[in-house]
Scaffold this motif. Structure first.
Motif, PDB file in Angstrom:
ATOM      1  N   LEU A  20      34.297  23.482   3.993  1.00 27.23           N
ATOM      2  CA  LEU A  20      35.354  24.432   3.355  1.00 27.23           C
ATOM      3  C   LEU A  20      36.633  24.202   3.979  1.00 27.23           C
ATOM      4  O   LEU A  20      36.719  23.862   5.130  1.00 27.23           O
ATOM      5  N   SER A  21      37.540  24.101   3.128  1.00 21.53           N
ATOM      6  CA  SER A  21      39.002  23.988   3.836  1.00 21.53           C
ATOM      7  C   SER A  21      39.792  24.987   3.521  1.00 21.53           C
ATOM      8  O   SER A  21      39.571  25.645   2.179  1.00 21.53           O
ATOM      9  N   CYS A  22      40.792  25.441   4.280  1.00 25.88           N
ATOM     10  CA  CYS A  22      41.842  26.291   3.827  1.00 25.88           C
ATOM     11  C   CYS A  22      43.277  26.084   4.303  1.00 25.88           C
ATOM     12  O   CYS A  22      43.232  25.686   5.414  1.00 25.88           O
ATOM     13  N   SER A  23      44.067  25.798   3.289  1.00 24.65           N
ATOM     14  CA  SER A  23      45.318  25.390   3.657  1.00 24.65           C
ATOM     15  C   SER A  23      46.277  26.451   3.613  1.00 24.65           C
ATOM     16  O   SER A  23      46.391  27.229   2.596  1.00 24.65           O
ATOM     17  N   ALA A  24      47.050  26.703   4.553  1.00 22.07           N
ATOM     18  CA  ALA A  24      48.096  28.010   4.646  1.00 22.07           C
ATOM     19  C   ALA A  24      49.644  27.465   4.426  1.00 22.07           C
ATOM     20  O   ALA A  24      49.906  26.231   4.810  1.00 22.07           O
ATOM     21  N   SER A  25      50.377  28.152   3.570  1.00 23.97           N
ATOM     22  CA  SER A  25      51.811  27.594   3.380  1.00 23.97           C
ATOM     23  C   SER A  25      52.528  28.909   3.408  1.00 23.97           C
ATOM     24  O   SER A  25      51.936  30.023   3.444  1.00 23.97           O
ATOM     25  N   GLY A  26      53.906  28.530   3.365  1.00 18.42           N
ATOM     26  CA  GLY A  26      54.746  29.821   3.468  1.00 18.42           C
ATOM     27  C   GLY A  26      55.263  30.138   4.960  1.00 18.42           C
ATOM     28  O   GLY A  26      55.416  29.216   5.888  1.00 18.42           O
ATOM     29  N   ARG A  27      55.286  31.452   5.181  1.00 16.78           N
ATOM     30  CA  ARG A  27      56.070  31.767   6.416  1.00 16.78           C
ATOM     31  C   ARG A  27      54.676  32.055   7.557  1.00 16.78           C
ATOM     32  O   ARG A  27      54.220  32.933   7.895  1.00 16.78           O
ATOM     33  N   THR A  28      54.501  30.605   7.822  1.00 18.33           N
ATOM     34  CA  THR A  28      53.038  30.420   9.036  1.00 18.33           C
ATOM     35  C   THR A  28      53.487  30.582  10.347  1.00 18.33           C
ATOM     36  O   THR A  28      52.435  30.566  11.269  1.00 18.33           O
ATOM     37  N   SER A  29      54.756  30.542  10.807  1.00 19.07           N
ATOM     38  CA  SER A  29      55.088  30.067  11.943  1.00 19.07           C
ATOM     39  C   SER A  29      54.514  31.423  13.030  1.00 19.07           C
ATOM     40  O   SER A  29      54.477  31.085  14.234  1.00 19.07           O
ATOM     41  N   ASN A  30      54.352  32.568  12.709  1.00 18.84           N
ATOM     42  CA  ASN A  30      54.059  33.646  13.399  1.00 18.84           C
ATOM     43  C   ASN A  30      52.649  33.985  13.117  1.00 18.84           C
ATOM     44  O   ASN A  30      51.999  34.917  13.793  1.00 18.84           O
ATOM     45  N   ILE A  31      51.864  33.376  12.476  1.00 20.89           N
ATOM     46  CA  ILE A  31      50.173  33.465  12.445  1.00 20.89           C
ATOM     47  C   ILE A  31      49.546  33.147  13.477  1.00 20.89           C
ATOM     48  O   ILE A  31      49.900  32.067  14.171  1.00 20.89           O
ATOM     49  N   TYR A  32      48.795  33.941  14.240  1.00 22.05           N
ATOM     50  CA  TYR A  32      48.040  33.719  15.450  1.00 22.05           C
ATOM     51  C   TYR A  32      46.678  33.532  15.180  1.00 22.05           C
ATOM     52  O   TYR A  32      46.216  32.921  16.071  1.00 22.05           O
ATOM     53  N   ILE A  33      45.966  33.730  14.121  1.00 26.96           N
ATOM     54  CA  ILE A  33      44.712  33.885  13.853  1.00 26.96           C
ATOM     55  C   ILE A  33      44.182  33.363  12.617  1.00 26.96           C
ATOM     56  O   ILE A  33      44.975  33.998  11.512  1.00 26.96           O
ATOM     57  N   MET A  34      43.411  32.509  12.399  1.00 26.07           N
ATOM     58  CA  MET A  34      42.707  32.448  10.967  1.00 26.07           C
ATOM     59  C   MET A  34      41.185  32.466  11.191  1.00 26.07           C
ATOM     60  O   MET A  34      40.853  32.290  12.089  1.00 26.07           O
ATOM     61  N   GLY A  35      40.726  33.096   9.892  1.00 23.80           N
ATOM     62  CA  GLY A  35      39.323  33.251   9.950  1.00 23.80           C
ATOM     63  C   GLY A  35      38.661  32.991   8.861  1.00 23.80           C
ATOM     64  O   GLY A  35      39.204  33.095   7.445  1.00 23.80           O
ATOM     65  N   TRP A  36      37.400  32.984   8.744  1.00 20.68           N
ATOM     66  CA  TRP A  36      36.554  32.861   7.540  1.00 20.68           C
ATOM     67  C   TRP A  36      35.583  34.369   7.261  1.00 20.68           C
ATOM     68  O   TRP A  36      35.025  34.588   8.367  1.00 20.68           O
ATOM     69  N   PHE A  37      35.598  34.796   6.057  1.00 20.80           N
ATOM     70  CA  PHE A  37      34.869  35.876   5.912  1.00 20.80           C
ATOM     71  C   PHE A  37      33.979  35.705   4.567  1.00 20.80           C
ATOM     72  O   PHE A  37      34.393  34.514   3.943  1.00 20.80           O
ATOM     73  N   ARG A  38      32.755  36.289   4.260  1.00 22.92           N
ATOM     74  CA  ARG A  38      32.145  36.069   3.206  1.00 22.92           C
ATOM     75  C   ARG A  38      31.607  37.075   2.448  1.00 22.92           C
ATOM     76  O   ARG A  38      31.390  38.452   3.275  1.00 22.92           O
ATOM     77  N   GLN A  39      31.396  37.279   1.167  1.00 21.00           N
ATOM     78  CA  GLN A  39      30.927  38.546   0.663  1.00 21.00           C
ATOM     79  C   GLN A  39      30.082  38.002  -0.661  1.00 21.00           C
ATOM     80  O   GLN A  39      30.364  37.433  -1.617  1.00 21.00           O
ATOM     81  N   ALA A  40      28.800  38.704  -0.453  1.00 18.88           N
ATOM     82  CA  ALA A  40      27.696  38.333  -1.297  1.00 18.88           C
ATOM     83  C   ALA A  40      27.665  39.511  -2.539  1.00 18.88           C
ATOM     84  O   ALA A  40      28.214  40.819  -1.897  1.00 18.88           O
ATOM     85  N   PRO A  41      27.090  39.639  -3.444  1.00 17.09           N
ATOM     86  CA  PRO A  41      27.352  40.505  -4.473  1.00 17.09           C
ATOM     87  C   PRO A  41      26.531  42.034  -3.894  1.00 17.09           C
ATOM     88  O   PRO A  41      25.310  41.898  -3.286  1.00 17.09           O
ATOM     89  N   GLY A  42      27.110  43.019  -4.163  1.00 17.61           N
ATOM     90  CA  GLY A  42      26.595  44.280  -3.426  1.00 17.61           C
ATOM     91  C   GLY A  42      26.626  44.423  -1.987  1.00 17.61           C
ATOM     92  O   GLY A  42      26.118  45.448  -1.594  1.00 17.61           O
ATOM     93  N   LYS A  43      27.239  43.681  -1.313  1.00 17.31           N
ATOM     94  CA  LYS A  43      27.408  43.776   0.023  1.00 17.31           C
ATOM     95  C   LYS A  43      28.776  43.934   0.663  1.00 17.31           C
ATOM     96  O   LYS A  43      29.726  43.294  -0.001  1.00 17.31           O
ATOM     97  N   GLU A  44      29.008  44.210   1.860  1.00 17.21           N
ATOM     98  CA  GLU A  44      30.414  44.298   2.483  1.00 17.21           C
ATOM     99  C   GLU A  44      30.778  42.862   2.979  1.00 17.21           C
ATOM    100  O   GLU A  44      30.018  42.040   3.073  1.00 17.21           O
ATOM    101  N   ARG A  45      32.003  42.866   3.067  1.00 18.05           N
ATOM    102  CA  ARG A  45      32.707  41.484   3.618  1.00 18.05           C
ATOM    103  C   ARG A  45      32.114  41.490   4.881  1.00 18.05           C
ATOM    104  O   ARG A  45      32.282  42.399   5.678  1.00 18.05           O
ATOM    105  N   GLU A  46      31.700  40.122   5.425  1.00 23.55           N
ATOM    106  CA  GLU A  46      31.099  39.609   6.429  1.00 23.55           C
ATOM    107  C   GLU A  46      31.977  38.746   7.335  1.00 23.55           C
ATOM    108  O   GLU A  46      32.412  37.803   6.595  1.00 23.55           O
ATOM    109  N   PHE A  47      32.169  38.965   8.536  1.00 24.42           N
ATOM    110  CA  PHE A  47      32.997  38.171   9.407  1.00 24.42           C
ATOM    111  C   PHE A  47      32.116  37.065   9.672  1.00 24.42           C
ATOM    112  O   PHE A  47      30.701  37.147   9.951  1.00 24.42           O
ATOM    113  N   VAL A  48      32.817  35.615   9.599  1.00 19.93           N
ATOM    114  CA  VAL A  48      31.944  34.494   9.796  1.00 19.93           C
ATOM    115  C   VAL A  48      32.466  33.456  10.954  1.00 19.93           C
ATOM    116  O   VAL A  48      31.672  33.390  11.828  1.00 19.93           O
ATOM    117  N   ALA A  49      33.699  33.491  11.114  1.00 19.12           N
ATOM    118  CA  ALA A  49      34.321  32.939  12.068  1.00 19.12           C
ATOM    119  C   ALA A  49      35.794  33.025  12.125  1.00 19.12           C
ATOM    120  O   ALA A  49      36.302  33.199  11.136  1.00 19.12           O
TER     121      ALA A  49
END
Length: 122
Positions: A20-49
Motif C-alpha cells: 500500500l502507498s499513501c501520498s501526503a500533500s498540502g501543509r505537511t511541514s509540521n506532520i510528525y507521524i504517519m500511520g496505517w489503521f484498518r477497519q473490518a466490517p462490524g469491528k473497531e478501527r485497529e492500529f496497524v503501524a
C-alpha cells in the motif's frame, strides 16, 4: 490542511503480498507521524503501524508485527505498507493517517485518507 491518498489495495490469496502507498500533500511541514489503521466490517478501527517523519522510528500492532513493514520516502511525503504472509483476517479497509505526535490511537491523528480495500481469500 493535509490531504492523504492511499493506493495499492486489492484481492490476494492467503500467503500473498500487497504494498500500500499513501501520498501526503498540502501543509505537511509540521506532520510528525504517519500511520496505517484498518477497519473490518462490524469491528473497531485497529492500529496497524506507524512511522516518524523526522526519524525512522517504527511501531507495529501485535497482529501484524513480523509480517508487515512500514517505510517512508521522505522527499516525496510518501509512506508505504508492505504486507507479506497475508491472512484472511487481514481483510479490511486500510486507512492512512497523519498527526502531530506519536500515537497508536486513532483519535490522536488529525488527517485521514479515504481508505483502500484489502481482501485476502482463503
Amino acid at each position: 490542511q493535509v490531504q492523504l491518498v492511499e493506493s495499492g489495495g486489492g484481492l490476494v490469496q492467503a500467503g500473498g503480498s500487497l504494498r500500500l502507498s499513501c501520498s501526503a500533500s498540502g501543509r505537511t511541514s509540521n506532520i510528525y507521524i504517519m500511520g496505517w489503521f484498518r477497519q473490518a466490517p462490524g469491528k473497531e478501527r485497529e492500529f496497524v503501524a506507524r512511522i516518524g517523519l523526522s526519524g525512522p522510528s517504527t511501531y507495529y500492532g501485535d497482529s501484524v508485527r513480523g509480517r508487515f513493514t512500514i517505510s517512508r520516502e521522505h522527499d516525496k511525503n510518501t509512506v508505504y505498507l508492505q504486507m507479506n504472509s497475508l491472512e484472511p483476517e487481514d481483510t479490511a479497509v486500510y486507512h492512512c493517517a497523519a498527526g502531530y505526535y506519536s500515537s497508536s490511537v486513532p483519535k490522536a491523528y488529525n488527517y485521514w485518507g479515504q481508505g483502500t480495500q484489502v481482501t485476502v481469500s482463503s
